[in-house]
Design a protein around this motif. Structure first.
Motif, PDB file in Angstrom:
ATOM      1  N   GLN B  60       0.843  -1.317  -0.054  1.00 25.59           N
ATOM      2  CA  GLN B  60       0.130   0.090  -0.070  1.00 25.59           C
ATOM      3  C   GLN B  60       0.860   1.197   0.254  1.00 25.59           C
ATOM      4  O   GLN B  60       0.546   2.269  -0.550  1.00 25.59           O
ATOM      5  CB  GLN B  60      -0.889   0.133   1.391  1.00 25.59           C
ATOM      6  CG  GLN B  60      -2.084  -1.081   1.081  1.00 25.59           C
ATOM      7  CD  GLN B  60      -2.682  -0.966   2.534  1.00 25.59           C
ATOM      8  OE1 GLN B  60      -3.660  -0.537   2.661  1.00 25.59           O
ATOM      9  NE2 GLN B  60      -2.111  -1.815   3.352  1.00 25.59           N
ATOM     10  N   SER B  64       0.197   3.990  -2.861  1.00 26.12           N
ATOM     11  CA  SER B  64      -0.333   5.561  -2.503  1.00 26.12           C
ATOM     12  C   SER B  64       0.802   6.346  -2.483  1.00 26.12           C
ATOM     13  O   SER B  64       0.550   7.507  -2.340  1.00 26.12           O
ATOM     14  CB  SER B  64      -0.731   5.442  -0.959  1.00 26.12           C
ATOM     15  OG  SER B  64       0.366   5.057  -0.302  1.00 26.12           O
ATOM     16  N   PRO B 138      -5.661   2.838  -2.436  1.00 28.02           N
ATOM     17  CA  PRO B 138      -4.356   3.565  -2.548  1.00 28.02           C
ATOM     18  C   PRO B 138      -3.958   3.924  -3.446  1.00 28.02           C
ATOM     19  O   PRO B 138      -3.257   5.334  -3.534  1.00 28.02           O
ATOM     20  CB  PRO B 138      -3.416   2.381  -1.866  1.00 28.02           C
ATOM     21  CG  PRO B 138      -4.187   1.416  -1.181  1.00 28.02           C
ATOM     22  CD  PRO B 138      -5.557   1.426  -1.845  1.00 28.02           C
ATOM     23  N   THR B 145      -5.533   6.168   2.616  1.00 31.17           N
ATOM     24  CA  THR B 145      -4.556   5.237   2.612  1.00 31.17           C
ATOM     25  C   THR B 145      -3.664   5.418   3.762  1.00 31.17           C
ATOM     26  O   THR B 145      -3.732   6.305   4.682  1.00 31.17           O
ATOM     27  CB  THR B 145      -3.694   5.417   1.435  1.00 31.17           C
ATOM     28  OG1 THR B 145      -3.092   6.614   1.555  1.00 31.17           O
ATOM     29  CG2 THR B 145      -4.260   5.191   0.318  1.00 31.17           C
TER      30      THR B 145
END
Ligand code: SF4
Lengths: 46, 298
Positions: B60, B64, B138, B145
């Motif tokens: 993630q 992100s 994300p 996120t």
């Protein structure tokens, strides 16, 4: 060689390729940068 | 491998991944270079004892970033673990899976829940969690996120949130708000349901389980069924805690490779391992010959 043996081999080669690309781009550093600080969102206070 | 030995492997794996025990007393998380490596299972990197990183959290973090970074390194690690072990990662190496197994051993409620109406459908939820909370949110919604960690992950609450907030909250200026209570609610729900249902988080919500599931068919470590030995007694399906029928779908994406069925088979028709035995009428259904869908019995 049977297909069932070739598939894991192909996957391992792909994994090595991805790892090499990630290492070349210095991505382990990004992982470390994220992991070395308390992730406030992860613990539910962010 | 018998289940006791598997339990020991799980204990050692959890300990090795969280071996910085001083962190629980000091409230400081480890910052060593080894934390650049992701573990194969779900283990929060904000756990005060964690020595390495969580693959889902790291994934993630890349997705992100702006501009989005392609997570070559984490994907390579996950592909490696998947191709080697498939969901044996869940059965042997994941600390949060092990914790749920321990919860299930508590003799309350007396009657444990196997499958139930909607079980099959619920198991698809983990694929949505992976696609939605780990990948899409994300990439598209920065403010939300890391969505999986923030809104869902009970491992982060248990391993990071609870010890850090309870033991060191004041000193670290950690202010508890609605989000913490939401995550605590999820953790309590997982703990309580885990006493009745075997590994509910792994079955229904875990994005890592979803990620490794397809590898069960092709991983080096997989199950083989010797059809000329199988007498179709159904024992394997009855003992399976994940409600798989290994005589029909030995490489179902739901199988965590616990080996309980292998031990229960009276004719030794099932085998878990890396190498194929020759000349025994073994059908490795790895290519999905009869392995339709998730292979769960209703
Ligand atoms: S099929 Fe066998 S190895 Fe797989 S989860 Fe069920 S009992 Fe365990």
């Amino acid at each position: 060689m049977k297909l069932q043996r070739l598939i894991p081999l192909a996957l391992f080669l792909a994994a090595v390729g991805l790892l090499a690309a990630g290492l070349a781009l210095g991505q382990p550093r990004d992982v470390l940068a994220k992991a070395a600080r308390v992730c406030l969102e992860c613990i539910g206070v962010g | 491998m018998d289940n006791k030995l598997r339990g020991r492997v799980q204990f050692v794996a959890a300990l090795v991944q969280n071996a910085d025990l001083r962190g629980f007393f000091t409230g400081r998380i480890d910052q060593g270079a080894q934390k650049a490596v992701c573990v194969p299972g779900l283990n929060c990197y904000s756990c005060p004892g964690a020595l390495m990183s969580c693959p889902i959290g790291s994934l993630q973090a890349f997705l992100s970033a702006r501009p989005v970074k392609v997570p070559y390194y984490v994907a390579g690690l996950l592909l490696f673990f998947g191709a080697l072990l498939g969901r044996a990662v869940c059965g042997f190496l994941c600390p949060f899976g092990w914790i749920q197994e321990l919860l299930h051993k508590i003799p309350f409620p007396r009657k444990k829940l196997g499958t139930f109406p909607g079980d099959r459908l619920l198991r698809r939820l983990k694929y949505l969690v992976l696609a939605g909370l780990v990948v899409l949110v994300p990439m598209l919604l920065t403010d939300w996120t890391p969505a999986f960690c923030k809104y869902l992950c009970p491992a982060g609450t248990l391993e990071g949130g609870v010890p850090l907030v309870l033991l060191h909250g004041e000193r670290l200026h950690l202010e508890v708000g609605p989000l913490f209570f939401w995550k605590l609610f999820i953790l309590v729900a997982v703990v309580l349901s885990g006493m009745a249902i075997y590994r509910p988080f792994c079955k229904y919500l875990c994005p890592l389980g979803a990620l490794y599931a397809p590898f069960n068919r092709v991983a080096l470590y997989r199950m083989r069924l010797s059809e000329d030995r199988c007498v179709a007694c159904g024992k394997c399906a009855r003992v399976c805690p994940m409600q798989v029928d290994p005589s029909k779908t030995p490489n179902s994406g739901e199988c965590i490779r616990c080996g309980v069925c292998v031990g229960a088979c009276p004719t030794k028709a099932l085998r878990l391992g890396v190498r194929e035995k020759q000349g025994q009428g073994i059908r490795d259904k790895g290519q999905g010959i009869r392995d339709k869908g998730q292979g769960i019995r209703d």
